[in-house]
Design an enzyme around this catalytic site. Sequence first.
Site, PDB file in Angstrom:
ATOM      1  N   ARG A   1      -3.688   2.820   3.659  1.00 26.07           N
ATOM      2  CA  ARG A   1      -4.211   1.618   4.300  1.00 26.07           C
ATOM      3  C   ARG A   1      -5.731   1.623   4.188  1.00 26.07           C
ATOM      4  O   ARG A   1      -6.374   2.665   4.383  1.00 26.07           O
ATOM      5  CB  ARG A   1      -3.815   1.594   5.785  1.00 26.07           C
TER       6      ARG A   1
ATOM      7  N   GLU B   1      -9.212  -6.803   3.473  1.00 25.50           N
ATOM      8  CA  GLU B   1      -8.258  -7.122   2.428  1.00 25.50           C
ATOM      9  C   GLU B   1      -7.756  -8.540   2.634  1.00 25.50           C
ATOM     10  O   GLU B   1      -7.351  -8.840   3.769  1.00 25.50           O
ATOM     11  CB  GLU B   1      -7.099  -6.135   2.539  1.00 25.50           C
TER      12      GLU B   1
ATOM     13  N   HIS C   1      -3.424  -4.184  -3.689  1.00 28.51           N
ATOM     14  CA  HIS C   1      -2.326  -3.743  -2.813  1.00 28.51           C
ATOM     15  C   HIS C   1      -0.967  -3.937  -3.504  1.00 28.51           C
ATOM     16  O   HIS C   1      -0.048  -4.551  -2.946  1.00 28.51           O
ATOM     17  CB  HIS C   1      -2.373  -4.501  -1.474  1.00 28.51           C
TER      18      HIS C   1
HETATM   19  O1  LIG Z   1       1.818  -1.562   2.044  1.00 29.27           O
HETATM   20  C1  LIG Z   1       2.990  -1.708   1.887  1.00 29.27           C
HETATM   21  C2  LIG Z   1       3.970  -1.075   2.730  1.00 29.27           C
HETATM   22  O2  LIG Z   1       3.588  -0.537   3.772  1.00 29.27           O
HETATM   23  O3  LIG Z   1       5.157  -1.089   2.385  1.00 29.27           O
END
Ligand SMILES: O=CC(=O)O
Length: 321
Positions: A231, A260, A279
């Site tokens: 994250r 983000e 991401h």
């Molecule tokens: O970031 C994506 C997830 O947590 O699956």
Amino acid sequence: MKEGPIVTVLHDGTRPDAQLMRPVRERAEVRYTAADGFAEALRGADALFVYDFQTTALPGAWPAADRLSWLHVGATGVDTVLFDELVASDVTVTNTRGVFDTPIAEYVLAQILSFAKDLPESQRLQRDHRWCHRESERIAGASVLIVGTGSIGRAIARLLRAVGMRVRGLGRRPRTDDPDFGTVGTDLHAELPDADYVVAVTPLTAHTRNMFDARAFTAFKPHARFINVGRGESVVTDDLVAALRAGALAGAALDVVDPEPLPPGHALWDLPNVHLTPHNSGDFVGWRREIVAAFADNFRKWIDGRPLDNVVDKRLGYVPA
Ligand SMILES: O=CC(=O)O
């Protein structure tokens, strides 16, 4: 109306695949909703499938959750979904652990190879039609610290070991005999100076928020690279930018950032030796179908009264190993 429980599905405009949802439809009334109209769709629902894991609609609609007993998140991280009232409630939360393990491990290996073999520079030289001989680094024997020892961290450890890298883990419980990590330490600042690559794959919790700050970057080897597939909020972005500019580390591959999406004009876009992806490190072709299939599997367990897969410890904020 069908007999049986009500399952609400919160989506972002794209509904889960109808065929894969069939086992759910056969045994429950399924209500699809986007954020608009979510509270009405939540009232009277027994289960909620959060297919849009980046939703912010949950706390606002929570007063309508008058019958909810199970909430399944179509993601690994549950930070966007957990909030105080949900944590304090009796609602069981499950996640989609497993689906992203191998794809993210492959992404991490790709980024390590990209740094070691300097592939971005080769592409730049090719664009300029320049034949410019250079040497590259070996990854066999290089050391990697994997911060986060959940199922994705384990998949990364196994893959990097297989290519001859020296792997260690950083987690909450110290050990020396872990099958995938070998040694797992608990003191980030003590482990960082030994790592050629540092891979962050932590859930976002009170413990991990801002863990990579100026002090942590000072402990990196100047030739080390940082890879974040967890994250963005585990990193103090301004501190990372300053550390990269000062040469405290040699590069960063960031699939997640804070903020983000990364705003246009942000310093990270143009820093040399920064690899940015939006991401999507786990998003292989077919990932959405696997998310829905995992929910349908857990639904069968739920409706038959069997133990659910991947129950999140709401106080920790992840599924304990
Ligand atoms: O970031 C994506 C997830 O947590 O699956």
